[in-house]
Write a protein that holds these residues in place. Structure first.
Motif, PDB file in Angstrom:
ATOM      1  N   ASP A 117       0.839  -1.194   0.000  1.00 57.80           N
ATOM      2  CA  ASP A 117       0.000   0.000   0.000  1.00 57.80           C
ATOM      3  C   ASP A 117       0.880   1.252   0.000  1.00 57.80           C
ATOM      4  O   ASP A 117       2.079   1.175   0.247  1.00 57.80           O
ATOM      5  N   VAL A 118       0.262   2.374  -0.311  1.00 61.04           N
ATOM      6  CA  VAL A 118       1.005   3.601  -0.553  1.00 61.04           C
ATOM      7  C   VAL A 118       0.369   4.743   0.229  1.00 61.04           C
ATOM      8  O   VAL A 118      -0.855   4.881   0.239  1.00 61.04           O
ATOM      9  N   VAL A 119       1.219   5.544   0.876  1.00 54.13           N
ATOM     10  CA  VAL A 119       0.731   6.736   1.556  1.00 54.13           C
ATOM     11  C   VAL A 119       1.296   7.949   0.816  1.00 54.13           C
ATOM     12  O   VAL A 119       2.500   8.023   0.581  1.00 54.13           O
ATOM     13  N   LEU A 120       0.418   8.844   0.423  1.00 51.57           N
ATOM     14  CA  LEU A 120       0.883  10.054  -0.245  1.00 51.57           C
ATOM     15  C   LEU A 120       0.873  11.203   0.756  1.00 51.57           C
ATOM     16  O   LEU A 120      -0.154  11.471   1.383  1.00 51.57           O
ATOM     17  N   LEU A 121       2.031  11.858   0.892  1.00 51.14           N
ATOM     18  CA  LEU A 121       2.124  12.992   1.810  1.00 51.14           C
ATOM     19  C   LEU A 121       2.254  14.283   1.019  1.00 51.14           C
ATOM     20  O   LEU A 121       2.805  14.300  -0.077  1.00 51.14           O
ATOM     21  N   SER A 122       1.753  15.352   1.624  1.00 53.97           N
ATOM     22  CA  SER A 122       1.954  16.652   1.012  1.00 53.97           C
ATOM     23  C   SER A 122       1.850  17.715   2.099  1.00 53.97           C
ATOM     24  O   SER A 122       0.910  17.693   2.893  1.00 53.97           O
ATOM     25  N   GLY A 123       2.793  18.597   2.157  1.00 57.98           N
ATOM     26  CA  GLY A 123       2.782  19.697   3.118  1.00 57.98           C
ATOM     27  C   GLY A 123       2.606  19.246   4.555  1.00 57.98           C
ATOM     28  O   GLY A 123       1.911  19.903   5.326  1.00 57.98           O
TER      29      GLY A 123
END
Lengths: 274, 280, 590
Positions: free
Chosen positions: C224-230
């Motif tokens: 699975d993938v976690v997308l982070l931003s700011g």
């Protein structure tokens, strides 16, 4: 090519790196390396301090013979021994000549031979011991002898980091060279070239300091995660290291023989003096 | 927290000063008769470190780096013979660091640097003279010898002071310290040094400075006058004791001073490794 | 303090890591690095964390290891739980039993001289009397027991990385975070690291969290993938679904695998929810939609033999690197080649194949021990680096070692100022605006991000107005956008440049940019070909230890005789065949 230019052409960090690797990482399989490092260190301290309490040249010559033998049987490079011999001899001559000039006599030489012998015993024994002892073992032994942990860690860290640091400095140095401009005129004895190189040597430390600071931060974070600060207080690592070391018969025999030898030398000195 | 920062400073000083010591080994020495003119070490590297960071740990790290990198790993380690060198360099650098309150004040850097490296050179020269006195059974009996040794040491250490303290000491330091101040600390995640950081230590340091200078002077003068005025009738065992006590006095003073200050600065810190990391 | 020795595992069986609303700001920073982040990974998971620079990935790692807030002062709000333990009320040392961390810059994480010492370091520090058995067990499990007495500097990059993992595992934590396992390694070593992580995950049930830019690895290994931003979590999805969000990923400056990009471009109507993400899926998918080899594909364009003037010539050059046993390691022997104006050369080969030595020789920094080297007809042996500098410039793999001034503006101007030329000012301005460095000009190079550093170092190289530009691993450890950017820069590089030589592991760079590839293998130049020749010869590149870009394997897998070198080329070629387009359109429009 002038003298300075010849030096500059020989200024090779590559060479330095190789010397380092040979001495620091080379094979350490010598007689002294088989002893317990703590015993070796303590023996070493006595062996290098004791000559200072003897003024009898017979005893000193006997001690000198031991340290020379140890140095020759350990993996000390011939060059280092040679340089040591030459510089000691030249110092002797200089001081002697200067003493003569200041109104002394040939006695100065004789008096200095005693001193020189002492210095040589110390120097040879040091080189023999410290090229035989693995830095990792040395750092353990020092820890066992209650040297603060950052110092003993420092030895093995230096051992680990030195190739990286030298390479980094080499790269920064090359950066200055590739982007710099050597002086157009060489000047008397090429002093301008010498100045140019020295300046780079100095300036290169500016980026080196900053880059190393960044590196050290990661290292100390890793130390924190790996329990180094914990063990500074608890002393667990020291206890475990101590339990791994053991004093074996060979250590006892070595110390015993050393004491007998010195005693015999002192006795012989007395006999000769009488 | 604080302790890890100190370790960081120690490790950095050790690595960089050690490296600089290796580099100076590459630059050849010029021998003019008995006096060797070479670069004993790059004073500025040590000065930068002690002036920007905690002087105690930076000075300890630098002098230890000189031992480990320059001597031990190069296979040229003098063992006990290096300990006095370690101590005098440590004291010199440490005092230089304590004397600087504001790392952007160039005058302060110059004065502190000259004093620090000067102390190192003075003490190592004095120790050398003492070693000869201790090593030669009847030094004063040999005409001209004591004087020639003192003269040689004066020339040698004077030159080394000029080279390591001025040329490769304060001149680059004056240029680099203010430029690095406030710039290198964020790379390590620590706060730049402020004048108040060195005040308590500074007081102790100045005391130590005075103590060391006075004692060292006293020792050498006492020793010199004895040697110079000696009638040549000293029993060897007297010289023996005399010289011995002086070497050990020199080393002892240095060691005691260092120890006291380390203990003093330890007392202000919380103990316990894991608890330290909790006290942020 | 006795609870430090607790063995791990006696905690919440569900979440390995759980972060709720974590907010953290470094002292003195103007914005929060973690800004209400929520993050959760199940036990036994294999999760990838992706996000552009500054999205909070490294702060996340530091929060999980407890370095935030115990080592970096600053207020941490919200809850960070690792294996059920609140990090705030624990300590870095205690957390080390629960979570192991291998940072991107792992070389500096290795603090001991040998592999063995490195592995026993943590167990010994924590007073485990069985440290020897622990270390033996871990080294055996990771397959590096035979290396135990090696010095760290003797190891290859991949071996160092495995050693760093061994050290992180030495306290038997259940969770391992690896920051960019593939960044500094050639593809073969990167593959072996991932295989190892997979094994740890499947056989031992370790929870693995990787920070990764290269989505091809994510697709192949992660679940699975976690997308982070700011400093916030954007979403957390299963891998196939996550990587199929092509547009959203690109908006966050992340490029999905090449097969996914191709499938997405072919799906003109955006009808599909899920695209292929691995090579195998891609081959099946494209077969199903009817993409076949272009008709004229069998013809191989002749390699574009450059006719330009010879800039650099190697004549039987040999170089032996000194080693401890005095025998020396032969880097290369009797090497002859020439580099001509108009060449865009990529030198490839595994670690230690002599690529860097080859480059450095051209600058005069390294002198050949045998043979002759000439620069524009003049023997290079007698030239110092200062003399070659006006004609050759060399950009290091580590840009940090090129930053010798306080800010990058001075760095760029340094060369011209040292020579007192009158173009210094103008050239510096010009380079800064061309490489988009104007906003960064007063900053220290060391404090820039990887991509910015690379741009700055390129500007420094160009400031020397060379004829021949040498670049050592220009794309190593860059995120994909910075990589694309750098490749773009190389395309339109300076006006004085006649030839560029790049040493690289990055096969996408080779495929998309070079017009000539030199393959070094065991000290020999085994091939001097065009990229399409290289990649169409599968037997060749695989025996030389190279790995082709995914699109190459894709086109070969589809039975194309000549491999497409980039997704764009693939689409063009597939479309150049008229029947193909029809079929594709048909697929798209049903």
């Amino acid at each position: 090519m002038s003298l300075i230019e010849r030096w500059m052409s020989r200024f090779s960090l590559e060479q330095l790196k190789m010397t380092l690797w040979r001495t620091a990482y080379g094979n350490k399989d010598t007689f002294l390396s088989r002893l317990d490092p703590r015993v070796l260190l303590i023996w070493y301290v006595f062996f290098t301090v004791s000559p200072w309490f003897f003024y009898d040249r017979t005893v000193l010559v006997a001690l000198f013979a031991v340290s020379l033998t140890l140095a020759l049987t350990s993996r000390v490079s011939g060059l280092i021994l040679f340089l040591m011999g030459v510089s000691t001899f030249m110092n002797l001559v200089y001081i002697g000549v200067l003493a003569l000039f200041l109104g002394g006599s040939g006695d100065a030489f004789l008096a200095l031979i005693t001193l020189t012998l002492k210095l040589l015993i110390m120097g040879l024994a040091s080189v023999a011991v410290f090229t035989s002892i693995d830095p990792e073992k040395l750092s353990d032994a020092l820890l066992a002898l209650r040297l603060p942990a950052p110092f003993s860690f420092g030895i093995s860290y230096g051992y680990r980091m030195i190739p990286i640091l030298v390479e980094q400095y080499q790269d920064v140095f090359a950066s200055y060279r590739m982007r710099g401009c050597p002086p157009a005129r060489k000047g008397i004895l090429s002093w301008r070239i010498g100045y140019y190189f020295c300046k780079i040597c100095v300036l290169a430390f500016y980026p080196t300091l900053l880059n190393t600071a960044k590196r050290v931060r990661t290292t100390v974070e890793a130390l924190e995660m790996r329990g180094f600060t914990y063990t500074l207080v608890s002393g667990d690592a020291r206890r475990l290291k101590l339990s791994r070391m053991s004093i074996r018969p060979i250590d006892g025999i070595f110390c015993g023989l050393s004491i007998l030898y010195v005693a015999a030398a002192v006795w012989a000195g007395h006999q000769l003096a009488l | 927290m604080k302790q890890t920062h100190n370790i960081m400073v120690f490790v950095l000083s050790m690595a960089v000063f050690g490296l600089s010591d290796l580099v100076t080994e590459l630059i050849p020495d010029v021998s003019i008769g008995p006096v060797e003119i070479g670069i004993p070490y790059f004073g500025f590297v040590g000065l930068i470190l002690v002036m920007l960071f905690n002087p105690l740990y930076a000075a300890l790290g630098a002098s230890f780096g000189e031992l480990v990198f320059g001597d031990l790993l190069m296979g040229d380690f003098g063992g006990i013979g290096e300990i006095d060198g370690f101590l005098v360099l440590f004291i010199g650098l440490w005092i230089a660091g304590l004397l600087v309150k504001n790392p952007s004040n160039r005058k302060m850097i110059a004065i502190a640097g000259m004093i620090g490296i000067g102390l190192d050179q003075f003490m190592s020269g004095a120790l050398d003279v003492m070693k000869v006195g201790f090593g030669v059974a009847d030094l004063e009996a040999v005409e001209g010898l004591p004087e020639s040794i003192v003269i040689l040491e004066l020339i040698e250490n004077g030159v080394e002071w000029l080279v390591a303290g001025i040329l490769f000491g304060i001149i680059p330091a004056i240029y680099m310290v203010p430029r690095m101040y406030g710039k290198i600390e964020p790379l390590m995640g620590i706060r730049p040094r402020e004048p108040r950081d060195v005040t308590i230590g500074g007081a102790v340091g100045r005391l130590a400075l005075v103590a060391v200078i006075v004692l060292a002077f006293a020792a050498v003068f006492a020793y010199m006058s004895e040697v110079m005025d000696g009638t040549g009738e000293w029993a060897p065992d007297f010289v023996d004791q005399f010289g011995q006590s002086f070497i050990w006095i020199g080393i002892g003073i240095a060691a005691v001073v260092a120890l006291i200050v380390i203990l003093l600065s330890r007392r202000n810190k919380p103990t316990g490794g894991t608890s330290i990391s909790r006290h942020v | 303090m006795s609870d430090i020795r607790l063995s791990p595992g006696s905690v919440n069986p569900q979440a390995a890591v759980e972060i709720l609303g974590a907010t953290f700001r470094y002292p003195g920073a103007d914005r929060a690095s973690l800004d209400g982040m929520d993050f959760r990974v199940e036990r036994g998971g294999f999760t990838a964390v992706i996000g552009s620079n500054g999205s909070g990935k490294s702060s996340l790692c530091k929060a999980l290891t407890g370095l935030i807030p115990h080592y970096y002062s600053g207020d941490l709000e919200g809850s960070v739980k690792v294996a059920g333990v609140e990090t705030q009320s624990s300590s870095v040392s205690q957390l080390a039993y629960r979570i192991g961390y291998v940072c991107q810059d792992f070389e500096n994480q290795l603090v001991r001289p040998t592999v063995w010492e490195e592995t026993i370091f943590a167990p010994m520090n924590f007073g485990h009397a069985d440290y020897e058995e622990r270390a033996t067990r871990i080294l055996e499990r990771l397959g590096i027991f035979h290396l135990k007495d090696r010095f760290i500097w003797q190891l290859s990059g991949g071996q160092k990385h495995i050693t760093a993992i061994a050290a992180a595992l030495s306290l038997e934590p259940d969770i391992i975070i690896v920051d960019e396992p593939a960044a500094e390694l050639d593809p073969f070593h990167a593959e072996s690291i991932y295989a190892l992580l997979k094994q740890l995950n499947e056989r031992e049930g370790k929870t693995i969290i990787v920070i990764e830019h290269h989505t091809e690895w994510v697709a192949k290994y992660c679940r699975d993938v976690v997308l982070l931003s700011g400093g916030k979590t954007v979403w957390h999805k299963p891998v196939a679904e996550a990587l199929s969000n092509v547009e959203e990923l690109q908006a966050h400056q992340i490029y999905p695998p090449q097969v996914t990009q191709i499938a997405h471009s072919l799906d003109v109507g955006r009808l599909e929810e899920r695209y292929p993400i691995t090579l195998e899926e891609g081959i099946t998918y494209l077969r199903n939609v009817g993409v076949r080899a272009p008709t004229n594909n069998a013809e191989m364009p002749a390699s574009p033999a450059s006719e330009g003037e010879v800039l650099m010539r190697y004549d039987n050059v040999g170089y032996v690197y000194p080693t401890l046993d005095k025998k020396g390691h032969c880097v290369f022997d009797k090497l002859s080649l020439s580099i001509r104006a108009g060449d865009r050369v990529a030198i490839v080969g595994g670690n230690g194949a002599g690529k860097t030595t080859l480059l450095r020789m051209m600058t005069g920094l390294v002198k050949p021990q045998q043979g002759e080297l000439s620069l524009a007809g003049k023997p290079l042996r007698k030239m110092s680096p200062e003399q070659t500098a006006g004609q050759v410039s060399y950009v290091y793999q580590k840009p940090e070692n090129m930053f010798i001034c306080d800010n990058i503006r001075d760095d760029i101007a340094y060369f011209q100022k040292a020579r007192r030329t009158d173009i210094a000012e103008k050239l510096t301005e010009q380079l800064m605006s061309r490489l988009h460095l104007n906003e960064l000009k007063d900053r220290d190079g060391r404090l820039l991000s990887g991509g910015q550093q690379r741009r700055a170092s390129l500007a420094i190289g160009l400031s020397m107005r060379p004829k021949l530009l040498l670049l050592d691993e220009p794309t190593a450890s860059l995120d994909v956008v910075s990589r694309k950017e750098t490749i773009g820069m190389l395309e339109k590089i300076g006006d004085t440049i006649e030839a560029v030589v790049v040493a690289t592991h990055d096969m996408q760079l080779v495929a998309e940019w070079a017009n000539r590839v030199l393959v070094m293998h065991h000290g020999k130049l085994v091939a001097d070909v065009s990229p399409s020749e290289l990649f169409s010869n599968e037997a060749g590149w695989s025996s030389w230890g190279l790995m082709a870009p995914q699109v190459v394997e894709l086109s070969l897998g589809l039975g194309w005789k000549q491999a497409a070198l980039s997704p764009e080329r693939f689409l063009e070629q597939a479309r150049s065949n008229r029947t193909e387009i029809a079929e594709v359109n048909q697929v798209v429009s049903y």
